[in-house]
Design a protein around this motif. Structure first.
Motif, PDB file in Angstrom:
ATOM      1  N   VAL A 159       0.845  -1.200   0.000  1.00 20.47           N
ATOM      2  CA  VAL A 159       0.000   0.000   0.000  1.00 20.47           C
ATOM      3  C   VAL A 159       0.877   1.246   0.000  1.00 20.47           C
ATOM      4  O   VAL A 159       0.649   2.189  -0.765  1.00 20.47           O
ATOM      5  N   ASN A 160       1.902   1.261   0.848  1.00 22.86           N
ATOM      6  CA  ASN A 160       2.798   2.416   0.926  1.00 22.86           C
ATOM      7  C   ASN A 160       3.585   2.612  -0.362  1.00 22.86           C
ATOM      8  O   ASN A 160       3.852   3.749  -0.765  1.00 22.86           O
ATOM      9  N   MET A 161       3.983   1.512  -1.005  1.00 24.71           N
ATOM     10  CA  MET A 161       4.714   1.617  -2.266  1.00 24.71           C
ATOM     11  C   MET A 161       3.859   2.338  -3.312  1.00 24.71           C
ATOM     12  O   MET A 161       4.330   3.250  -3.993  1.00 24.71           O
ATOM     13  N   LYS A 162       2.611   1.936  -3.419  1.00 22.28           N
ATOM     14  CA  LYS A 162       1.697   2.572  -4.383  1.00 22.28           C
ATOM     15  C   LYS A 162       1.475   4.042  -4.041  1.00 22.28           C
ATOM     16  O   LYS A 162       1.479   4.908  -4.916  1.00 22.28           O
ATOM     17  N   LYS A 163       1.285   4.329  -2.756  1.00 15.78           N
ATOM     18  CA  LYS A 163       1.051   5.705  -2.330  1.00 15.78           C
ATOM     19  C   LYS A 163       2.270   6.581  -2.608  1.00 15.78           C
ATOM     20  O   LYS A 163       2.137   7.695  -3.119  1.00 15.78           O
ATOM     21  N   ARG A 164       3.453   6.099  -2.300  1.00 13.64           N
ATOM     22  CA  ARG A 164       4.667   6.891  -2.532  1.00 13.64           C
ATOM     23  C   ARG A 164       4.840   7.219  -4.015  1.00 13.64           C
ATOM     24  O   ARG A 164       5.197   8.346  -4.360  1.00 13.64           O
ATOM     25  N   MET A 165       4.600   6.246  -4.874  1.00 15.33           N
ATOM     26  CA  MET A 165       4.758   6.508  -6.307  1.00 15.33           C
ATOM     27  C   MET A 165       3.683   7.478  -6.793  1.00 15.33           C
ATOM     28  O   MET A 165       3.956   8.360  -7.600  1.00 15.33           O
ATOM     29  N   ASN A 166       2.483   7.340  -6.284  1.00 14.33           N
ATOM     30  CA  ASN A 166       1.404   8.265  -6.631  1.00 14.33           C
ATOM     31  C   ASN A 166       1.739   9.690  -6.175  1.00 14.33           C
ATOM     32  O   ASN A 166       1.494  10.658  -6.896  1.00 14.33           O
ATOM     33  N   ASP A 167       2.320   9.815  -4.989  1.00 13.18           N
ATOM     34  CA  ASP A 167       2.668  11.123  -4.427  1.00 13.18           C
ATOM     35  C   ASP A 167       3.651  11.899  -5.303  1.00 13.18           C
ATOM     36  O   ASP A 167       3.642  13.128  -5.304  1.00 13.18           O
ATOM     37  N   ILE A 168       4.507  11.185  -6.033  1.00 18.85           N
ATOM     38  CA  ILE A 168       5.502  11.862  -6.868  1.00 18.85           C
ATOM     39  C   ILE A 168       5.117  11.843  -8.349  1.00 18.85           C
ATOM     40  O   ILE A 168       5.924  12.180  -9.212  1.00 18.85           O
ATOM     41  N   GLY A 169       3.889  11.441  -8.632  1.00 20.27           N
ATOM     42  CA  GLY A 169       3.424  11.416 -10.018  1.00 20.27           C
ATOM     43  C   GLY A 169       4.026  10.277 -10.824  1.00 20.27           C
ATOM     44  O   GLY A 169       4.061  10.329 -12.050  1.00 20.27           O
ATOM     45  N   GLY A 170       4.486   9.255 -10.140  1.00 23.98           N
ATOM     46  CA  GLY A 170       5.090   8.101 -10.806  1.00 23.98           C
ATOM     47  C   GLY A 170       4.113   6.952 -10.945  1.00 23.98           C
ATOM     48  O   GLY A 170       2.955   7.042 -10.522  1.00 23.98           O
ATOM     49  N   GLU A 171       4.592   5.907 -11.539  1.00 27.31           N
ATOM     50  CA  GLU A 171       3.784   4.695 -11.735  1.00 27.31           C
ATOM     51  C   GLU A 171       4.498   3.514 -11.094  1.00 27.31           C
ATOM     52  O   GLU A 171       5.717   3.459 -11.066  1.00 27.31           O
ATOM     53  N   ILE A 172       3.719   2.577 -10.612  1.00 24.20           N
ATOM     54  CA  ILE A 172       4.264   1.312 -10.144  1.00 24.20           C
ATOM     55  C   ILE A 172       3.444   0.199 -10.779  1.00 24.20           C
ATOM     56  O   ILE A 172       2.222   0.252 -10.777  1.00 24.20           O
ATOM     57  N   MET A 173       4.138  -0.747 -11.361  1.00 22.61           N
ATOM     58  CA  MET A 173       3.471  -1.900 -11.963  1.00 22.61           C
ATOM     59  C   MET A 173       3.984  -3.155 -11.277  1.00 22.61           C
ATOM     60  O   MET A 173       5.194  -3.317 -11.102  1.00 22.61           O
ATOM     61  N   MET A 174       3.053  -4.013 -10.874  1.00 22.14           N
ATOM     62  CA  MET A 174       3.404  -5.273 -10.238  1.00 22.14           C
ATOM     63  C   MET A 174       2.821  -6.404 -11.058  1.00 22.14           C
ATOM     64  O   MET A 174       1.629  -6.418 -11.327  1.00 22.14           O
ATOM     65  N   LYS A 175       3.689  -7.319 -11.442  1.00 22.72           N
ATOM     66  CA  LYS A 175       3.242  -8.527 -12.132  1.00 22.72           C
ATOM     67  C   LYS A 175       3.784  -9.712 -11.344  1.00 22.72           C
ATOM     68  O   LYS A 175       4.977  -9.803 -11.093  1.00 22.72           O
ATOM     69  N   SER A 176       2.900 -10.576 -10.959  1.00 24.34           N
ATOM     70  CA  SER A 176       3.319 -11.745 -10.202  1.00 24.34           C
ATOM     71  C   SER A 176       2.352 -12.873 -10.463  1.00 24.34           C
ATOM     72  O   SER A 176       1.163 -12.653 -10.699  1.00 24.34           O
ATOM     73  N   GLU A 177       2.893 -14.058 -10.406  1.00 26.84           N
ATOM     74  CA  GLU A 177       2.068 -15.250 -10.575  1.00 26.84           C
ATOM     75  C   GLU A 177       2.667 -16.344  -9.707  1.00 26.84           C
ATOM     76  O   GLU A 177       3.896 -16.511  -9.670  1.00 26.84           O
ATOM     77  N   ALA A 178       1.808 -17.049  -9.018  1.00 27.21           N
ATOM     78  CA  ALA A 178       2.272 -18.107  -8.122  1.00 27.21           C
ATOM     79  C   ALA A 178       3.223 -19.044  -8.855  1.00 27.21           C
ATOM     80  O   ALA A 178       2.909 -19.544  -9.932  1.00 27.21           O
ATOM     81  N   GLY A 179       4.398 -19.237  -8.279  1.00 24.53           N
ATOM     82  CA  GLY A 179       5.394 -20.136  -8.837  1.00 24.53           C
ATOM     83  C   GLY A 179       6.274 -19.533  -9.919  1.00 24.53           C
ATOM     84  O   GLY A 179       7.234 -20.164 -10.357  1.00 24.53           O
ATOM     85  N   LEU A 180       5.978 -18.311 -10.365  1.00 26.68           N
ATOM     86  CA  LEU A 180       6.733 -17.731 -11.482  1.00 26.68           C
ATOM     87  C   LEU A 180       7.456 -16.436 -11.127  1.00 26.68           C
ATOM     88  O   LEU A 180       7.949 -15.742 -12.011  1.00 26.68           O
ATOM     89  N   GLY A 181       7.510 -16.083  -9.868  1.00 29.89           N
ATOM     90  CA  GLY A 181       8.242 -14.890  -9.466  1.00 29.89           C
ATOM     91  C   GLY A 181       7.429 -13.616  -9.592  1.00 29.89           C
ATOM     92  O   GLY A 181       6.245 -13.630  -9.903  1.00 29.89           O
ATOM     93  N   THR A 182       8.115 -12.506  -9.354  1.00 25.91           N
ATOM     94  CA  THR A 182       7.469 -11.197  -9.315  1.00 25.91           C
ATOM     95  C   THR A 182       8.316 -10.183 -10.064  1.00 25.91           C
ATOM     96  O   THR A 182       9.541 -10.218  -9.997  1.00 25.91           O
ATOM     97  N   LEU A 183       7.643  -9.270 -10.749  1.00 22.62           N
ATOM     98  CA  LEU A 183       8.288  -8.145 -11.411  1.00 22.62           C
ATOM     99  C   LEU A 183       7.632  -6.878 -10.892  1.00 22.62           C
ATOM    100  O   LEU A 183       6.405  -6.751 -10.925  1.00 22.62           O
TER     101      LEU A 183
END
Length: 96
Positions: free
Chosen positions: A64-88
């Motif tokens: 939640v804080n990661m999303k808020k911090r990026m929003n506060d600076i006008g940035g974007e955060i993208m999270m892609k994750s799938e069970a067993g396949l890691g996270t980006l």
């Protein structure tokens, strides 16, 4: 970049790496920094167990804080994750 922007990027990247260490059981992490078309990005990809971002019963303050911090600076955060396949996680901020 402003001091606030640099600080928030640092804190979000640090939280992402903390999550890799604490939760992912990853054996490898790739970190990529790039500048393209006046946009700065940091990509953090692990080979861990992954998760389903839409099905977290109790999403911790970290995500939640990661999303808020990026929003506060006008940035974007993208999270892609799938069970067993890691996270980006990718952080993107305009340099203009």
């Amino acid at each position: 970049m402003t001091v606030e922007t640099r600080r928030n990027i640092y804190l979000v990247a640090r939280e992402a790496l903390h999550n890799v260490v604490k939760h992912s059981a990853a054996t490898k992490v790739d970190i990529k920094l790039s500048i393209l078309d006046s946009r700065f990005s940091i990509s953090i990809k692990d080979d861990g167990k992954g998760f389903d971002p839409g099905k977290l019963e109790f999403p911790g303050n970290g995500l939640v804080n990661m999303k808020k911090r990026m929003n506060d600076i006008g940035g974007e955060i993208m999270m892609k994750s799938e069970a067993g396949l890691g996270t980006l996680i990718e952080l993107i901020v305009s340099l203009k």
